[in-house]
Design an enzyme around this catalytic site. Structure first.
Site, short mmCIF file in Angstrom:
data_model
loop_
_atom_site.label_atom_id
_atom_site.label_comp_id
_atom_site.label_asym_id
_atom_site.label_seq_id
_atom_site.Cartn_x
_atom_site.Cartn_y
_atom_site.Cartn_z
N LYS A 124 0.86 -1.19 0.00
CA LYS A 124 0.00 0.00 0.00
C LYS A 124 0.89 1.23 0.00
O LYS A 124 2.01 1.17 0.50
CB LYS A 124 -0.87 0.02 1.26
CG LYS A 124 -2.15 0.80 1.10
CD LYS A 124 -3.24 -0.06 0.52
CE LYS A 124 -4.46 0.72 0.13
NZ LYS A 124 -5.59 -0.18 -0.21
N ASP A 164 -6.98 4.06 -4.68
CA ASP A 164 -7.65 3.93 -3.38
C ASP A 164 -8.32 5.30 -3.17
O ASP A 164 -8.53 6.03 -4.16
CB ASP A 164 -6.64 3.60 -2.26
CG ASP A 164 -7.29 3.10 -0.98
OD1 ASP A 164 -7.61 1.91 -0.89
OD2 ASP A 164 -7.53 3.92 -0.05
N1 GLU Z 1 -7.36 0.06 -2.97
C1 GLU Z 1 -8.10 -1.13 -3.29
C2 GLU Z 1 -8.12 -2.04 -2.09
O1 GLU Z 1 -8.18 -1.58 -0.97
C3 GLU Z 1 -7.65 -1.78 -4.59
C4 GLU Z 1 -6.21 -2.16 -4.68
C5 GLU Z 1 -5.76 -2.66 -6.05
O2 GLU Z 1 -6.57 -2.73 -6.97
O3 GLU Z 1 -4.58 -2.99 -6.15
O4 GLU Z 1 -8.13 -3.24 -2.17
#
Ligand code: GLU
Length: 447
Positions: A124, A164
């Site tokens: 992340k 996100d």
């Molecule tokens: N931010 C999204 C999550 O919390 C998607 C992450 C992604 O597609 O890599 O899973």
């Protein structure tokens, strides 16, 4: 393993990192019993290792705003766990972003990605940059400055960021453009959530919301119920809430509330397509308010300032906004109003006391890492299409998303069904997600 002892050690070291500690505590509590049936885990110190990110990058992002003034933000990428695949997870641009929030999100992502059945590790990243009120040009300059640092640590087989909160198609476009210029190769697999003309997957924008509704449908079916005709309250009006409103309405449910930081919109007869489309206009104003919705649809909706979506009577509640958005008082209000199912779509959307209240009342409750996994799962499908240099039809992607959500639901039921028959989806999701990562770590030795 003694969850309490590990937590005490982490609390001493990371006392400032509240969200990270909260996420770890929830997982450790639910896996403790199962974990202790595996002495090989204990010997390899799996749990002590799994709670610490493999690597963290922290950098300065300097850019110039429209007035010509220099702005400075913090940028991060947390590469949490790569036992089952390359680091994968979104980037969040929000003023609250700090290491506690990104470590909690990276930790959750590790187990969520494991649940998807696809080979993706957890990561992340993001920045404390606030996109609200910024011009397109400012957002572009910020994204370019951010990528100037980030590009060296990402790659289609190492770490694949996506969106996100605060990062959607526009931001991914600006970041991909800069990545391509720096790397000098057209390597679409390095980011997901791309535009459909240049390597993005059909259904990716809708995937988190659609997946959440597929999961909810399975959860209701398991309890002998159907979503048709039910009243659904949804918090948020971003991309995830939009996808959830779209699919809930398609499935015959009535979306009776959406909300923003300024208050809630109550829609007694449920949303229609025009209203769902208007959510995109609202988002595009970049003001982070829902009040204009009631001005646009005055006879069908009402704005109630300062109230949350949970004040509107509903059968099913879908938190789609932000971590810890459902407090214990909100849970009690929902229960008092007769809500009997809650599917958390935001990451860690419910505070521990709220989850406890739902579970004590024995209503259906499922956690974010299972319910919202359709987003990252479809990112995984985008990576596959990029690697094969092809694009699938919307139906093909949607069918795969549906079957992934079904298998996540099945895994939760398998690991979460208690002796009295109550399905503890929190326990189920945590154990199912954890086991796969733990076994992979064991196989790969002490590294
Ligand atoms: N931010 C999204 C999550 O919390 C998607 C992450 C992604 O597609 O890599 O899973």
């Amino acid at each position: 393993m003694k969850a309490a002892k590990i937590m005490a050690d982490l609390e001493k070291k990371y006392s400032q990192e509240k969200e990270y500690l909260q996420a770890v505590q929830e997982v450790l509590e639910s896996i403790e019993e199962e974990y202790n049936k595996h002495p090989e885990f204990e010997k390899a110190k799996i749990v002590e290792r799994i709670v610490i990110p493999e690597r963290i990058f922290s950098f300065k992002v300097v850019w110039v705003d429209d007035k010509g003034e220099i702005q400075i933000n913090n940028g991060y990428r947390v590469q949490f766990n790569s036992a089952i695949g390359p680091y994968k997870g979104g980037l969040r641009f929000h003023p609250s972003v700090n290491l506690s929030i990104l470590k909690f999100l990276g930790f959750e992502q590790t187990f969520k990605n494991s649940l998807t059945t696809l080979p993706m590790g957890g990561g992340k990243g993001g920045s404390d940059f606030d996109p609200v009120g910024k011009s397109d040009n400012e957002v572009m300059r910020f994204c370019q400055a951010f990528m100037l640092e980030l590009w060296r640590v990402i790659g289609k087989d190492t770490d694949i960021p996506a969106g996100d909160i605060g990062v959607g198609g526009r931001e991914i476009g600006f970041m991909y453009g800069m990545y391509k210029k720096l790397a000098r190769e057209y390597n679409t697999g390095v980011l997901t959530g791309k535009g459909q003309l240049w390597g993005g997957s059909l259904i990716r924008p809708e995937a988190t919301g659609f997946g959440a509704l597929y999961f909810t449908q399975h959860m209701l079916h398991k309890a002998g119920k159907d979503i048709k005709g039910l009243k659904v309250a949804i918090s948020g009006f971003g991309n995830v809430a939009w996808g959830a409103c779209t699919k809930a309405t398609q499935l015959g449910a009535k979306v009776v509330a959406i909300s923003g930081p300024d208050g809630v919109i109550s829609i007694p007869e449920g949303m229609n397509q025009n209203m769902i489309d208007f959510m995109l206009d609202l988002r595009a104003t970049n003001q982070n308010i829902v009040a204009p919705f009631a001005k646009k649809f005055p006879s069908e909706s009402k704005f109630i300032a300062g109230k949350k979506a949970w004040s509107v009577k509903c059968d099913v509640a879908l938190p789609c906004a932000y971590q810890n958005e459902v407090a214990e008082a909100d849970a009690k209000e929902l229960l008092k109003n007769g809500t009997w199912a809650v599917a958390e779509v935001s990451n860690m959307g419910c505070q521990p006391a709220a989850i406890e209240a739902f579970q004590k009342a024995k209503i259906l409750f499922a956690p974010g890492k299972a319910v919202n996994a359709g987003g990252v799962a479809t990112s995984g499908l985008e990576m596959t299409q990029n690697a094969e240099h092809i694009s699938w039809t919307a139906k093909e992607v949607d069918d795969r998303l549906h079957s992934i959500m079904e298998s996540i639901h099945n895994a939760c039921v398998e690991y979460g069904t208690e002796k009295n028959g109550y399905i503890n989806y929190v326990k189920g999701a945590n154990i199912a997600g954890f086991m796969k990562v733990a076994h992979a770590m064991l196989d790969q030795g002490v590294i």
